[in-house]
Design a protein around this motif. Structure first.
Motif, short mmCIF file in Angstrom:
data_model
loop_
_atom_site.label_atom_id
_atom_site.label_comp_id
_atom_site.label_asym_id
_atom_site.label_seq_id
_atom_site.Cartn_x
_atom_site.Cartn_y
_atom_site.Cartn_z
N PRO A 190 0.85 -1.20 0.00
CA PRO A 190 0.00 0.00 0.00
C PRO A 190 0.88 1.24 0.00
CG PRO A 190 0.18 -0.86 2.22
CD PRO A 190 0.95 -1.80 1.33
N SER A 228 0.26 4.04 1.88
CA SER A 228 0.30 4.46 3.28
C SER A 228 0.64 5.94 3.49
CB SER A 228 1.31 3.61 4.07
OG SER A 228 1.04 2.25 3.94
N MET A 236 -5.93 1.25 3.51
CA MET A 236 -5.06 0.09 3.40
C MET A 236 -5.67 -1.01 2.53
SD MET A 236 -2.01 -0.91 4.98
CE MET A 236 -1.97 -0.10 6.54
N ASN A 270 -4.36 -2.25 8.85
CA ASN A 270 -3.90 -1.08 9.59
C ASN A 270 -2.45 -1.31 9.99
OD1 ASN A 270 -3.83 1.36 11.16
ND2 ASN A 270 -6.02 1.17 11.52
#
Length: 714
Positions: free
Chosen positions: A339, A341, A428, A646
């Motif tokens: 990801p 992020s 995410m 997460n």
């Protein structure tokens, strides 16, 4: 009331004109050879004149430019005015920047991506500053009745040292505005720079530190609604039915609407909407294969040996070279999905009306956002405005417009202004990831250890061409074959900081170390010999600058004291991307039986450095980003569903794991090249090669934390 940061270009000009006018220069972003011209602020405000950007000097001695490119932390909003201020001999404390909103009629390349903003605008901005300085000197010389050649400038003033006279730029602004800009203007020599190359604080630092509303999440409009969206929890599913009765009955909830494959809960506050979203009862049905990480490993293995590859580059007789080789080295390297992020999750505001659309938020590609919303609504693009906020990270994620389209969809259905906000879990698990890739390398050596053959096959997931066929070592090997195979996956992917090269560089540079070892040669000397071959007798086109690459290699070797440090295991890597060259040396020591990364030395050739502090942070950030994801980043899937949602499940590098990053810049005086991305690609290879020196175990898969060499390291 809108802040200065939120005003449009035209709003700014209206304010400036009303405040007493001054000097206004229009300059052209799309034509670097076009010189600025003096324009009338009132005509600009009335829409009678269009130029691609504006530089103004107000009677209050303030210098302001409109900066078109989205600011995502790369420092463009500071670098642009620095370039203007240098040529203008401006007092930096008097320089301000206004964020330009989307305007494709006057701006070109209003995009943040590809590390291309400064290279694109370097000459344009310099000419704007130099032209303004020329006009100010002319106005002062006329006022004093002295030759312009006797006048000098410094710190927002024109000086006539022979008479001791001086006038501020603000005092000269009105007189200057009545002059005609020259057809030619002389730019400074690099040795004359006073501001460029210095360390300058980011222009938004104070506003960020004091919590001023700069970011998309900060934006608020009285009466707007908030929306959170439930997307399919697995890639490959489609919406079948939804029961939203409980959600609709909860406090603050205005409605629950569906569109495409999504369910949006709309209400008066983010918390009320989030609580209601958790009560939705949704059924999905299968629309495509629900892929797992185990499936990807199987698919990679099948495609690696398939006959479906697309040839990207071929030089010489590869088959004969490998047939006659004294030694053949083979290795495969693999990386997972990742990801992006960003610290600020996806968010956007939209107000779809019958007569137009207003869009506000963080986007790296504002024109794409407008184009996609025009397709959705059927409203002409010229009736859609896009206000660009500062962005809390992007790394390629905000090149996409999916979250903008969501906001427009919900606003259209609700017939109201709506702000869509993603939670961290949404961010995410909602896609668009760095694609997973596997590479197979093969090298053929002759009896003297010379590299006579080279093969690379890339197998990617939705990555298109997973190679960079014209990058080093192409051009340095007579017999070379690079090809790629593609797998279409329902898991959505997109550009991730330094697309493709973010992993390819690690794999290539790790493999070259394997080849150098097999040849019995020092890793750096091995690469330098290949580059000399590319320079003196190239194999096909060489599309990188050999001398620039050699220079950063030698600088990194010198600054790291390569091969001469006792008890320190060093690993080397070098890469060319986004017009720039970066060589890195990773240093690992063994503490209590465990290898520990202590330092990374980086040698960078990005041409002229604009803002030294900003540039240092770009390089350090790229190195940390590169090694952090190489060591720990891992996005896995089970039946199309992300296993990590997460940061408690997705491992990022921690503060105590960040090594010292020692940065050195090559001073070659060439025009600036990219810097937002080039420091990331070589980082993984430098670290992996250093760990090999310490453990004698190769790191061929990311994240390193799962590899044998990392066992026992938390």
């Amino acid at each position: 009331m809108k802040t200065l940061e939120q005003t449009s270009r035209r709003d700014f000009m209206k304010l400036a004109a009303a405040a007493g006018g001054g000097l206004f220069l229009g300059f052209n972003w799309s034509n670097s050879s076009a010189l600025p011209v003096v324009v009338n602020a009132k005509d600009i405000a009335a829409g009678l004149i269009h130029f691609n950007s504006y530089l103004s000097i107000g009677t209050d001695n303030t210098i302001t430019i409109v900066s078109p490119n989205p600011e995502i932390g790369q420092g463009i909003k500071t670098a642009f005015p620095m370039i203007v201020a240098e040529e203008l001999d401006a007092d930096w404390k008097k320089v301000k920047t206004v964020q330009g909103n989307l305007d494709t009629t006057i701006f070109e390349r209003q995009v943040t991506g590809g590390s291309g903003a400064v290279p694109h605008s370097w000459e344009r901005l310099r000419k704007a500053g130099a032209t303004a300085r020329y006009l100010l000197v002319e106005a002062a010389a006329t006022t004093w009745k002295v030759p312009a050649t006797e006048c000098t400038t410094e710190s927002n003033k024109v000086l006539h040292k022979a008479s001791g006279k001086s006038l501020s730029y603000g005092e000269l602004a009105e007189a200057t505005s009545k002059l005609t800009a020259p057809t030619e203007v002389k730019l400074k020599n690099e040795k004359e720079f006073k501001l460029i190359g210095q360390s300058v604080r980011n222009v938004d630092n104070n506003n960020i530190a004091t919590g001023k509303p700069l970011f998309g999440l900060d934006f608020y409009r009285e009466g707007m609604l908030f929306a959170l969206i439930q997307r399919p929890k697995a890639f490959g599913l489609k919406l079948k039915s939804v029961n939203s009765d409980v959600a609709k009955s909860m406090p603050g909830i205005v409605d629950v609407v569906t569109f495409d494959n999504s369910v949006a809960v709309v209400g008066k506050s983010t918390w009320q909407v989030k609580k209601a979203k958790d009560t939705l009862k949704i059924e999905y049905e299968k629309a495509a294969d629900l892929e797992s990480t185990a499936d990807h490993n199987r698919i990679f293995a099948q495609l690696m040996d398939s006959g479906q590859a697309t040839v990207r580059r071929k030089n010489g007789d590869v088959d004969t070279a490998f047939k006659n080789a004294a030694k053949v080295i083979k290795a495969e390297y693999q990386c997972p999905f990742l990801p992006h992020s960003p610290l600020e999750p996806m968010n956007f505001f939209a107000h779809v009306r019958e007569d137009g659309v207003e869009l506000v938020g963080p986007t790296q590609t504002p024109d794409r956002a407008r184009t996609e919303v025009a397709k959705l609504t059927g409203i002409a693009p010229e009736k859609i405005t896009v206000e660009i906020t500062r962005q809390g990270g992007g790394f390629g994620r905000r090149l996409a417009a999916d979250y903008v389209i969501e906001a427009a969809n919900v606003s259209k259905l609700m017939k109201a202004p709506v702000k869509v906000i993603w939670t961290r879990e949404d961010d995410m698990t909602g896609g668009i990831y760095r694609p997973a890739v596997r590479y197979r390398f093969e090298a053929a050596l002759d009896k003297s250890g010379e590299l006579i053959g080279y093969k690379l096959r890339g197998v990617g997931m939705n990555s298109g061409n997973s190679t960079r066929e014209d990058n080093f070592p192409s051009g340095s090997v007579d017999n070379l074959l690079i090809d790629s195979v593609e797998h279409k996956s329902p898991i959505t992917t997109g550009p991730w900081r330094a697309p493709i090269t973010n992993f390819l560089a690690y794999a290539e540079q790790s493999f070259l170390d394997e080849v150098a070892e097999a040849a019995g040669k020092d890793p750096i000397e091995f690469r330098l010999a290949l580059l000399e071959k590319a320079k003196k007798s190239p194999a096909g086109d060489v599309k990188y600058d050999v001398d620039r690459m050699i220079a950063v290699i030698k600088m990194a070797a010198e600054k790291s004291n390569w091969g001469k440090k006792k008890g320190v295991h060093q690993g080397f890597s070098v890469y060319f991307s986004h017009r720039s060259y970066v060589a890195q040396v990773g240093e690992v020591v063994v503490e209590k039986g465990k290898p520990v990364l202590k330092k990374v030395i980086a040698a960078v050739d990005c041409g002229i450095v604009i803002n030294k502090s900003g540039s240092l942070q770009q390089v350090r950030g790229g190195v940390v980003d590169g090694i952090g994801h190489a060591m720990y980043g891992n996005m896995t899937f089970k039946d199309g569903t992300p296993d990590q949602n997460n940061f408690n499940g997705f491992r990022l590098i921690r503060m105590n794991e960040i090594p010292e990053v020692d940065v050195h810049f090559v001073d070659n005086g060439i025009s600036p090249t990219g810097l937002g991305e080039p420091a990331l690609p070589p980082a993984g290879g430098a670290v992996a090669n250093a760990f090999y020196k310490a453990t004698k175990l190769r790191l061929r898969n990311q994240p390193f934390i799962n590899e044998e060499a990392f066992k026992g390291i938390s």
